[in-house]
Design a protein around this motif. Structure first.
Motif, PDB file in Angstrom:
ATOM      1  N   GLY A 112      36.071  33.797  37.468  1.00 22.74           N
ATOM      2  CA  GLY A 112      37.517  33.627  37.423  1.00 22.74           C
ATOM      3  C   GLY A 112      38.005  33.453  36.003  1.00 22.74           C
ATOM      4  O   GLY A 112      39.117  33.867  35.649  1.00 22.74           O
ATOM      5  N   LEU A 113      37.152  32.848  35.166  1.00 21.98           N
ATOM      6  CA  LEU A 113      37.477  32.710  33.745  1.00 21.98           C
ATOM      7  C   LEU A 113      37.199  34.021  33.015  1.00 21.98           C
ATOM      8  O   LEU A 113      36.413  34.850  33.468  1.00 21.98           O
ATOM      9  CB  LEU A 113      36.649  31.591  33.106  1.00 21.98           C
ATOM     10  CG  LEU A 113      37.092  30.157  33.379  1.00 21.98           C
ATOM     11  CD1 LEU A 113      36.672  29.692  34.766  1.00 21.98           C
ATOM     12  CD2 LEU A 113      36.518  29.209  32.315  1.00 21.98           C
ATOM     13  N   ASP A 114      37.822  34.181  31.884  1.00 20.34           N
ATOM     14  CA  ASP A 114      37.546  35.351  31.051  1.00 20.34           C
ATOM     15  C   ASP A 114      36.084  35.302  30.585  1.00 20.34           C
ATOM     16  O   ASP A 114      35.573  34.233  30.243  1.00 20.34           O
ATOM     17  CB  ASP A 114      38.477  35.352  29.832  1.00 20.34           C
ATOM     18  CG  ASP A 114      38.441  36.668  29.093  1.00 20.34           C
ATOM     19  OD1 ASP A 114      39.298  37.521  29.374  1.00 20.34           O
ATOM     20  OD2 ASP A 114      37.527  36.847  28.250  1.00 20.34           O
ATOM     21  N   PRO A 115      35.394  36.450  30.582  1.00 20.95           N
ATOM     22  CA  PRO A 115      33.983  36.467  30.171  1.00 20.95           C
ATOM     23  C   PRO A 115      33.743  36.003  28.731  1.00 20.95           C
ATOM     24  O   PRO A 115      32.605  35.719  28.359  1.00 20.95           O
ATOM     25  CB  PRO A 115      33.562  37.929  30.364  1.00 20.95           C
ATOM     26  CG  PRO A 115      34.821  38.708  30.513  1.00 20.95           C
ATOM     27  CD  PRO A 115      35.832  37.761  31.075  1.00 20.95           C
ATOM     28  N   ALA A 171      38.073  36.034  40.038  1.00 17.83           N
ATOM     29  CA  ALA A 171      38.613  37.325  39.594  1.00 17.83           C
ATOM     30  C   ALA A 171      38.748  38.297  40.748  1.00 17.83           C
ATOM     31  O   ALA A 171      39.503  39.273  40.677  1.00 17.83           O
ATOM     32  CB  ALA A 171      37.710  37.933  38.521  1.00 17.83           C
ATOM     33  N   HIS A 172      38.005  38.042  41.832  1.00 16.78           N
ATOM     34  CA  HIS A 172      37.941  38.954  42.972  1.00 16.78           C
ATOM     35  C   HIS A 172      38.492  38.280  44.227  1.00 16.78           C
ATOM     36  O   HIS A 172      38.471  37.055  44.343  1.00 16.78           O
ATOM     37  CB  HIS A 172      36.490  39.385  43.222  1.00 16.78           C
ATOM     38  CG  HIS A 172      35.799  39.897  41.999  1.00 16.78           C
ATOM     39  ND1 HIS A 172      35.114  39.065  41.130  1.00 16.78           N
ATOM     40  CD2 HIS A 172      35.708  41.147  41.486  1.00 16.78           C
ATOM     41  CE1 HIS A 172      34.622  39.785  40.134  1.00 16.78           C
ATOM     42  NE2 HIS A 172      34.965  41.048  40.319  1.00 16.78           N
ATOM     43  N   ALA A 173      38.939  39.111  45.167  1.00 22.51           N
ATOM     44  CA  ALA A 173      39.463  38.568  46.422  1.00 22.51           C
ATOM     45  C   ALA A 173      38.346  38.238  47.407  1.00 22.51           C
ATOM     46  O   ALA A 173      38.523  37.404  48.296  1.00 22.51           O
ATOM     47  CB  ALA A 173      40.434  39.561  47.058  1.00 22.51           C
ATOM     48  N   ASP A 174      37.198  38.904  47.282  1.00 22.03           N
ATOM     49  CA  ASP A 174      36.051  38.681  48.174  1.00 22.03           C
ATOM     50  C   ASP A 174      36.442  38.819  49.640  1.00 22.03           C
ATOM     51  O   ASP A 174      36.016  38.047  50.505  1.00 22.03           O
ATOM     52  CB  ASP A 174      35.415  37.305  47.922  1.00 22.03           C
ATOM     53  CG  ASP A 174      34.741  37.226  46.564  1.00 22.03           C
ATOM     54  OD1 ASP A 174      34.482  38.293  45.980  1.00 22.03           O
ATOM     55  OD2 ASP A 174      34.478  36.113  46.090  1.00 22.03           O
ATOM     56  N   MET A 175      37.257  39.843  49.917  1.00 15.57           N
ATOM     57  CA  MET A 175      37.750  40.073  51.267  1.00 15.57           C
ATOM     58  C   MET A 175      37.341  41.444  51.801  1.00 15.57           C
ATOM     59  O   MET A 175      38.012  42.021  52.663  1.00 15.57           O
ATOM     60  CB  MET A 175      39.285  39.936  51.305  1.00 15.57           C
ATOM     61  CG  MET A 175      39.750  38.494  51.183  1.00 15.57           C
ATOM     62  SD  MET A 175      41.551  38.320  51.140  1.00 15.57           S
ATOM     63  CE  MET A 175      42.001  39.068  52.695  1.00 15.57           C
TER      64      MET A 175
END
Length: 301
Positions: free
Chosen positions: A231-234, A124-128
């Protein structure tokens, strides 16, 4: 289906962020039957145990505001050496997290053996983020930037000095929570991103096919899958520390794994951010193991 010689490594790190409990993720995934599932598919699986992680009773920040920098560095150094040894022995590294900061070590270990590694960042996040752009100082929001050579030198130089991956060889799938600094970096570095908008518009099958075509055009010599369960929906993965609504569905994720297995391109993988404390009856770990099944060749018929 390929019969793989898989080495499984647990990395009980919850120091890349402030919410405790994700260090129990490797145990939860093992308890959900990961090893048994893979063996039932015909793979040879060796459980290499867990990376040793220094206990921290009080979360600490360095002068740049990064949380638990020393401890995260030590754990990722050990993981990098372990992953490198596994690849050297021609085995498939399967890493169980732990928070996503562990990817710093995974990619550092892989980088010794690939000159043009492709990376799928299923998240879900770019982690950048870097210490300059991070709103929290959480290192689990920085591993992709670090692996591209951006960030605190202690992290960038884990295992070997400098960048471990080429930004143009990265594909992010499922992004829906991206910080302003990350957005700018994505554009500067030419990172290929499939947000939820693209997944909704084109479908997961098209997204994976475009990803495979992209890697083919880049002539990558391996593909690493770094799969964050958020990345999946909660709805499907409640046991994650940073859930974001509107994510990838359970079925879309299985399809993605099945298509990657059909393409026979994945050379290493990690599954991260399973937090049993936040979970419901180990549901998130069960999903992780189910996705492993699809990635490693499980079929309905």
């Amino acid at each position: 289906m390929r019969e793989l010689d898989i080495s499984l490594i647990g990395v009980p790190v919850d120091l890349g962020q402030s919410r405790r409990g994700v260090d129990m993720g490797p145990s939860a995934i093992r308890y959900a039957g990961a090893i048994e599932r893979l063996k039932a598919l015909g793979h040879h699986v060796t459980d290499e145990g867990n990376i040793s992680v220094s206990p921290v009773h009080n979360l600490s920040c360095n002068e740049a505001g990064l949380k638990n920098l020393t401890e995260v560095t030590e754990a990722t150094e050990e993981l990098a050496a372990t992953v490198s040894a596994i690849v050297k022995n021609k085995k498939f590294p399967l890493v169980l997290g732990g928070d996503h900061s562990i990817a710093i070590g995974t990619l550092a270990g892989l980088a010794e053996h690939y000159t043009n590694l492709g990376v799928i960042w299923y998240d879900a996040h770019a982690d950048m983020n870097t210490s300059e752009t991070s709103p929290s100082g959480n290192i689990h929001g920085m591993p992709l930037a670090v692996s591209m050579g951006l960030g605190h030198e202690q992290l960038v130089n884990v295992h070997n000095k400098g960048a471990k991956i080429n930004p143009e060889n990265v594909v992010i799938i499922g992004a829906r929570s991206v910080d302003p600094g990350e957005r700018q970096l994505i554009k500067e570095k030419g990172i290929k991103v499939f947000t939820m908008h693209e997944i909704d518009c084109y479908g997961m099958s098209a997204v994976i096919q475009q990803t495979l075509n992209y890697f083919a055009s880049r002539q990558v010599d391996g593909v690493h899958l770094s799969l964050d369960l958020d990345g999946l929906d909660p709805l499907y993965t409640p046991g994650v520390g940073t859930p974001v609504p509107g994510g990838i569905t359970y079925r879309e994720s299985h399809l993605a794994m099945e298509l990657l297995e059909d393409a026979n391109v994945i050379t290493s993988a990690e599954f991260v951010e399973v937090n049993p404390i936040l979970d419901e009856y180990n549901k998130t770990a069960d999903v992780a193991v189910g996705l492993m099944g699809s990635l490693f060749g499980e079929k309905l018929l």
